[in-house]
Design a protein around this motif. Sequence first.
Motif, short mmCIF file in Angstrom:
data_model
loop_
_atom_site.label_atom_id
_atom_site.label_comp_id
_atom_site.label_asym_id
_atom_site.label_seq_id
_atom_site.Cartn_x
_atom_site.Cartn_y
_atom_site.Cartn_z
N THR A 174 0.81 -1.22 0.00
CA THR A 174 0.00 0.00 0.00
C THR A 174 0.84 1.27 0.00
O THR A 174 0.62 2.18 -0.81
CB THR A 174 -0.93 0.01 1.22
N ALA A 210 -6.59 4.48 -0.25
CA ALA A 210 -7.79 3.75 -0.67
C ALA A 210 -8.02 3.77 -2.17
O ALA A 210 -8.82 3.01 -2.67
CB ALA A 210 -9.00 4.34 0.05
N ARG A 328 -17.59 -1.69 15.26
CA ARG A 328 -16.24 -1.53 14.72
C ARG A 328 -15.25 -1.22 15.84
O ARG A 328 -14.13 -1.73 15.86
CB ARG A 328 -16.21 -0.43 13.67
N ARG A 347 -6.63 -0.39 10.11
CA ARG A 347 -7.49 0.43 9.27
C ARG A 347 -8.81 -0.29 9.03
O ARG A 347 -8.85 -1.52 8.92
CB ARG A 347 -6.83 0.70 7.91
N PRO A 348 -9.91 0.45 8.90
CA PRO A 348 -11.20 -0.20 8.66
C PRO A 348 -11.28 -0.94 7.33
O PRO A 348 -12.02 -1.90 7.19
CB PRO A 348 -12.21 0.96 8.70
N ASP A 349 -10.48 -0.49 6.32
CA ASP A 349 -10.52 -1.15 5.02
C ASP A 349 -9.46 -2.24 4.88
O ASP A 349 -9.30 -2.82 3.80
CB ASP A 349 -10.35 -0.12 3.90
N THR A 386 -12.88 -7.61 5.53
CA THR A 386 -12.27 -6.42 6.10
C THR A 386 -12.92 -6.12 7.44
O THR A 386 -13.98 -6.64 7.78
CB THR A 386 -12.44 -5.19 5.19
N ASP A 388 -14.28 -3.36 8.41
CA ASP A 388 -15.54 -2.64 8.24
C ASP A 388 -16.68 -3.59 7.84
O ASP A 388 -17.78 -3.51 8.37
CB ASP A 388 -15.37 -1.55 7.19
#
Length: 405
Positions: A174, A210, A328, A347-349, A386, A388
Amino acid sequence: HVVVEEYVPAAGAGVVDDGRARVVCLSARTPDRLRAYARALLDHIDRHAVYDEEDEARPEPDPTTLRELAGLAAGLVGVAAAELNPGDDLGEYGFDQVNLAQLGARVDARYDLPVDPERFAACRTLADFAAVLPSDRTGVQAITTPTVRRAPVGYDLEFARLAYTLQVGRDQMTERLAIVATSVADLRERLVRHLADDPTLDGVWTGGGAQRGVLSDLLLDGREGAEYLRVLREDGNVDKLARLWTAGVDLDWEALHAGPRPTRLPLPTYPFEPRRCWVSGRLRPDGLIDRPAGQPGTGADPAPVTEPAPALPSAPAAATADGTADQRERLYDLIAEVLGWRREEIRPDAGFEELGFTSILVHELSGRLTERFGPVPVTALFEYKTVDALARYLTALPTPAPVEV
């Protein structure tokens, strides 16, 4: 008898360092690891510097001074002073540019020298440091012109092979750093300026986030995308390739090489983040861990579940935004607890595979989720990949009835 020799690969046919600009790619999971990766590459380049033979001549260092310097250096990377050979490159013991700067500061303080970041800039061994010190140790007046090596005359690394190795021989993660350079010396200069946060530096791009994947679909799918990349390659527009890659586009670097390919070089691999992974508690027969009282995750064993696990909801439409946010937050705590990470690192993603979940950790997390939310099948972690998505699934689950005691 068996004779074992080191394999020395032949250079790629027809591939030479011709002064062409090339993209050097580094990527990591976090910005901190990406910076560590850049430092590791810089140290590797410095270890392959070639100097003029005249620069090798120097007076023999004083043994007492070398012992003092070894004592100053030993604590920086956890190496015993007796293990430090005065003539060895300190990079072989794990010293990076930051450690070398710290050692320089320690030497300044030990010998009461004025702070000068440039004094030890060229030092790579304890003998280098000793050569810069004043001969009588009584003051700066005794300091003469340093006898350490001057700037290298070159590097025993082929730039084309270095760039190719980092393009095709590493995963595309990433957080990304792309440097456009024309030689190893040019690359080294840009790495030094990048790590010093030079605001005037050009030819260097960083990015991550993202938008990865979305841009790939938009720009590179189909014949139009392949033709676009072909034109960039033939026109030598490496700056735009670097910018696309750091924006999140996963380029097929192999396809961008026309003609003979260089061979790969041994280069630094991923700088994994040091973590203490001590397991406290007793391993239970079901694979979970009983933690001592007061530690996160402590609680009674879950009651046995006799009824079948609920089917995975295909669309958790009933979940409210507030409910998902609450779930979450709880999920962050559980994941951080299982992985031994800091909560803010998640991270949420982020996908569970990206976070480093193995089958054992998936089983443990599933057990923790069942303790907290009621029956949660292991398959939920493969269906909702993920943080989320799993939080929305948990929000849609019916609230478990209180257990009668």
